[in-house]
Design an enzyme around this catalytic site. Structure first.
Site, PDB file in Angstrom:
ATOM      1  N   LYS A  41       3.444  -1.520   3.763  1.00 26.64           N
ATOM      2  CA  LYS A  41       4.011  -1.076   2.512  1.00 26.64           C
ATOM      3  C   LYS A  41       3.965   0.427   2.356  1.00 26.64           C
ATOM      4  O   LYS A  41       4.611   0.982   1.484  1.00 26.64           O
ATOM      5  CB  LYS A  41       3.230  -1.712   1.331  1.00 26.64           C
ATOM      6  CG  LYS A  41       3.296  -3.202   1.295  1.00 26.64           C
ATOM      7  CD  LYS A  41       2.380  -3.740   0.143  1.00 26.64           C
ATOM      8  CE  LYS A  41       1.382  -4.700   0.743  1.00 26.64           C
ATOM      9  NZ  LYS A  41       0.360  -5.149  -0.214  1.00 26.64           N
ATOM     10  N   GLY A  42       3.146   1.090   3.142  1.00 27.67           N
ATOM     11  CA  GLY A  42       2.863   2.511   2.937  1.00 27.67           C
ATOM     12  C   GLY A  42       4.085   3.415   2.885  1.00 27.67           C
ATOM     13  O   GLY A  42       4.107   4.406   2.162  1.00 27.67           O
ATOM     14  N   ASP A  97       4.350   6.510   6.676  1.00 26.01           N
ATOM     15  CA  ASP A  97       3.719   7.421   5.719  1.00 26.01           C
ATOM     16  C   ASP A  97       2.660   8.271   6.396  1.00 26.01           C
ATOM     17  O   ASP A  97       2.570   9.466   6.161  1.00 26.01           O
ATOM     18  CB  ASP A  97       3.118   6.650   4.534  1.00 26.01           C
ATOM     19  CG  ASP A  97       2.259   5.470   4.972  1.00 26.01           C
ATOM     20  OD1 ASP A  97       2.623   4.802   5.956  1.00 26.01           O
ATOM     21  OD2 ASP A  97       1.225   5.224   4.348  1.00 26.01           O
ATOM     22  N   ASP A 139      -2.854   7.936  11.390  1.00 27.97           N
ATOM     23  CA  ASP A 139      -4.291   8.185  11.271  1.00 27.97           C
ATOM     24  C   ASP A 139      -4.873   8.069  12.682  1.00 27.97           C
ATOM     25  O   ASP A 139      -4.888   9.056  13.430  1.00 27.97           O
ATOM     26  CB  ASP A 139      -4.849   7.140  10.284  1.00 27.97           C
ATOM     27  CG  ASP A 139      -6.176   7.530   9.700  1.00 27.97           C
ATOM     28  OD1 ASP A 139      -7.032   8.001  10.466  1.00 27.97           O
ATOM     29  OD2 ASP A 139      -6.392   7.352   8.488  1.00 27.97           O
ATOM     30  N   LYS A 173      -3.045  12.940  10.723  1.00 23.86           N
ATOM     31  CA  LYS A 173      -4.406  13.492  10.727  1.00 23.86           C
ATOM     32  C   LYS A 173      -4.788  13.777  12.170  1.00 23.86           C
ATOM     33  O   LYS A 173      -5.301  12.887  12.860  1.00 23.86           O
ATOM     34  CB  LYS A 173      -5.393  12.462  10.165  1.00 23.86           C
ATOM     35  CG  LYS A 173      -5.304  12.219   8.683  1.00 23.86           C
ATOM     36  CD  LYS A 173      -6.409  11.241   8.305  1.00 23.86           C
ATOM     37  CE  LYS A 173      -6.355  10.832   6.864  1.00 23.86           C
ATOM     38  NZ  LYS A 173      -7.285   9.717   6.593  1.00 23.86           N
ATOM     39  N   PHE A 204      -9.874  10.739   3.398  1.00 25.32           N
ATOM     40  CA  PHE A 204      -9.124   9.578   2.935  1.00 25.32           C
ATOM     41  C   PHE A 204      -8.177  10.001   1.825  1.00 25.32           C
ATOM     42  O   PHE A 204      -8.603  10.558   0.819  1.00 25.32           O
ATOM     43  CB  PHE A 204     -10.057   8.465   2.461  1.00 25.32           C
ATOM     44  CG  PHE A 204      -9.356   7.137   2.431  1.00 25.32           C
ATOM     45  CD1 PHE A 204      -9.197   6.408   3.596  1.00 25.32           C
ATOM     46  CD2 PHE A 204      -8.818   6.653   1.250  1.00 25.32           C
ATOM     47  CE1 PHE A 204      -8.519   5.187   3.579  1.00 25.32           C
ATOM     48  CE2 PHE A 204      -8.136   5.433   1.232  1.00 25.32           C
ATOM     49  CZ  PHE A 204      -7.995   4.706   2.395  1.00 25.32           C
ATOM     50  N   VAL A 205      -6.887   9.764   2.040  1.00 21.95           N
ATOM     51  CA  VAL A 205      -5.893  10.180   1.040  1.00 21.95           C
ATOM     52  C   VAL A 205      -5.135   8.979   0.493  1.00 21.95           C
ATOM     53  O   VAL A 205      -4.965   7.973   1.179  1.00 21.95           O
ATOM     54  CB  VAL A 205      -4.884  11.215   1.606  1.00 21.95           C
ATOM     55  CG1 VAL A 205      -5.564  12.547   1.849  1.00 21.95           C
ATOM     56  CG2 VAL A 205      -4.214  10.717   2.876  1.00 21.95           C
ATOM     57  N   ASP A 253      -2.449   3.628   0.011  1.00 26.00           N
ATOM     58  CA  ASP A 253      -3.330   2.893  -0.893  1.00 26.00           C
ATOM     59  C   ASP A 253      -4.796   2.995  -0.506  1.00 26.00           C
ATOM     60  O   ASP A 253      -5.134   3.309   0.632  1.00 26.00           O
ATOM     61  CB  ASP A 253      -2.957   1.408  -0.888  1.00 26.00           C
ATOM     62  CG  ASP A 253      -3.363   0.716   0.414  1.00 26.00           C
ATOM     63  OD1 ASP A 253      -2.965   1.203   1.486  1.00 26.00           O
ATOM     64  OD2 ASP A 253      -4.095  -0.289   0.350  1.00 26.00           O
ATOM     65  N   ARG A 281      -0.764   3.491  -4.771  1.00 26.79           N
ATOM     66  CA  ARG A 281       0.491   3.703  -4.046  1.00 26.79           C
ATOM     67  C   ARG A 281       1.550   4.346  -4.932  1.00 26.79           C
ATOM     68  O   ARG A 281       2.463   5.007  -4.453  1.00 26.79           O
ATOM     69  CB  ARG A 281       1.067   2.362  -3.557  1.00 26.79           C
ATOM     70  CG  ARG A 281       0.249   1.649  -2.501  1.00 26.79           C
ATOM     71  CD  ARG A 281       1.112   0.540  -1.891  1.00 26.79           C
ATOM     72  NE  ARG A 281       0.317  -0.479  -1.224  1.00 26.79           N
ATOM     73  CZ  ARG A 281      -0.085  -0.419   0.041  1.00 26.79           C
ATOM     74  NH1 ARG A 281       0.219   0.617   0.783  1.00 26.79           N
ATOM     75  NH2 ARG A 281      -0.780  -1.396   0.580  1.00 26.79           N
TER      76      ARG A 281
HETATM   77  C1  PRP Z   1      -1.774   2.455   6.913  1.00 29.84           C
HETATM   78  C2  PRP Z   1      -0.670   3.496   6.941  1.00 29.84           C
HETATM   79  C3  PRP Z   1      -0.162   3.425   8.360  1.00 29.84           C
HETATM   80  C4  PRP Z   1      -1.423   3.107   9.143  1.00 29.84           C
HETATM   81  C5  PRP Z   1      -1.965   4.335   9.797  1.00 29.84           C
HETATM   82  O1  PRP Z   1      -1.189   1.176   6.782  1.00 29.84           O
HETATM   83  O2  PRP Z   1       0.349   3.152   6.029  1.00 29.84           O
HETATM   84  O3  PRP Z   1       0.765   2.392   8.513  1.00 29.84           O
HETATM   85  O4  PRP Z   1      -2.378   2.595   8.193  1.00 29.84           O
HETATM   86  O5  PRP Z   1      -3.189   4.081  10.411  1.00 29.84           O
HETATM   87  P1  PRP Z   1      -3.453   4.159  11.973  1.00 29.84           P
HETATM   88  O6  PRP Z   1      -2.720   5.339  12.537  1.00 29.84           O
HETATM   89  O7  PRP Z   1      -4.947   4.353  12.051  1.00 29.84           O
HETATM   90  O8  PRP Z   1      -3.034   2.882  12.593  1.00 29.84           O
HETATM   91  P2  PRP Z   1      -2.040  -0.101   6.368  1.00 29.84           P
HETATM   92  O9  PRP Z   1      -2.437  -0.831   7.596  1.00 29.84           O
HETATM   93  O10 PRP Z   1      -3.122   0.312   5.428  1.00 29.84           O
HETATM   94  O11 PRP Z   1      -0.983  -1.013   5.600  1.00 29.84           O
HETATM   95  P3  PRP Z   1      -0.127  -0.570   4.312  1.00 29.84           P
HETATM   96  O12 PRP Z   1       0.929   0.359   4.791  1.00 29.84           O
HETATM   97  O13 PRP Z   1       0.427  -1.847   3.788  1.00 29.84           O
HETATM   98  O14 PRP Z   1      -1.088   0.099   3.349  1.00 29.84           O
HETATM   99 MG    MG Z   2      -3.027   0.610   3.579  1.00 29.64          MG
HETATM  100 MN    MN Z   3       1.131   1.312   6.645  1.00 32.17          MN
END
Ligand code: PRP
Ligand code: MG
Ligand code: MN
Length: 174
Positions: free
Chosen positions: A38-39, A95, A98, A126, A147-148, A154, A160
């Protein structure tokens, strides 16, 4: 919330820059934007409007974080694409990068579906958290390893909807 890291204005300007770069690179081609739910939902919506090119939109939902603040490395497909992407110019919108685990897994997965091209546009990265190097063509901001939340990002499904990106006070998730 701790402090605002990137304001609405900064995000808007950066998206205009990214969209201009993408429009120049993809001139004459039809781009299939793949938003990673969803990000990426707010980024997708603003980016698609800023991009002066005919596009199509698809969404894929994957999750690696659950409700934790650090990546588990286990990526699950919660919703797959509705369509075949064979022969399409696919631009994945994320988005944030990480650890890089989500995107690295996703690029392998999508790369196996024979797109004409496959590139990534990520709003945030990051650099100090990266565990897997992912080839990313377009990057908005490199940010510190904090953590942002906000603008799609989220913490346990909250924040979000914020129009800006802010750091979260450690006591919120400690
Ligand atoms: C978060 C973010 C990226 C991912 C990045 O998604 O939106 O998709 O983590 O992290 P990484 O580089 O360490 O893999 P999340 O899994 O929290 O799902 P969401 O988008 O639904 O919040
Ligand atoms: Mg997430
Ligand atoms: Mn995501």
């Amino acid at each position: 919330m701790d402090h605002v890291l990137l304001s609405e204005e900064q995000i808007r300007e950066k998206i205009a820059e990214l969209a201009a770069a993408v429009a120049a690179d993809y001139a004459g081609r039809e781009v299939l934007l793949v938003g990673v739910l969803k990000g990426a939902v707010l980024f997708m919506s603003d980016f698609a409007r800023a991009l002066q090119l005919p596009t199509q939109m698809e969404f894929m939902a994957v999750s690696s974080y659950g409700s934790s603040t650090s990546s588990s490395g286990v990526v699950r497909i919660l919703k797959d694409l509705d369509r075949d992407i064979t022969g399409k110019h696919v631009l994945v919108l994320e988005d944030i990068i990480d650890s890089g685990l989500t995107l690295s897994w996703l690029l392998k997965n999508l790369g196996g579906r024979a797109p004409a091209s496959l590139e990534v546009c990520a709003l945030l990265r990051k650099p100090d958290a990266v565990k897997v190097e992912v080839p990313v063509r377009y990057i908005g901001f490199d940010i510190p390893n904090e953590f942002v939340v906000g603008y799609g990002l989220d913490y346990a499904e909250r924040y979000r909807d914020l129009p800006y990106i802010a750091t979260l006070k450690p006591e919120v998730y400690a």
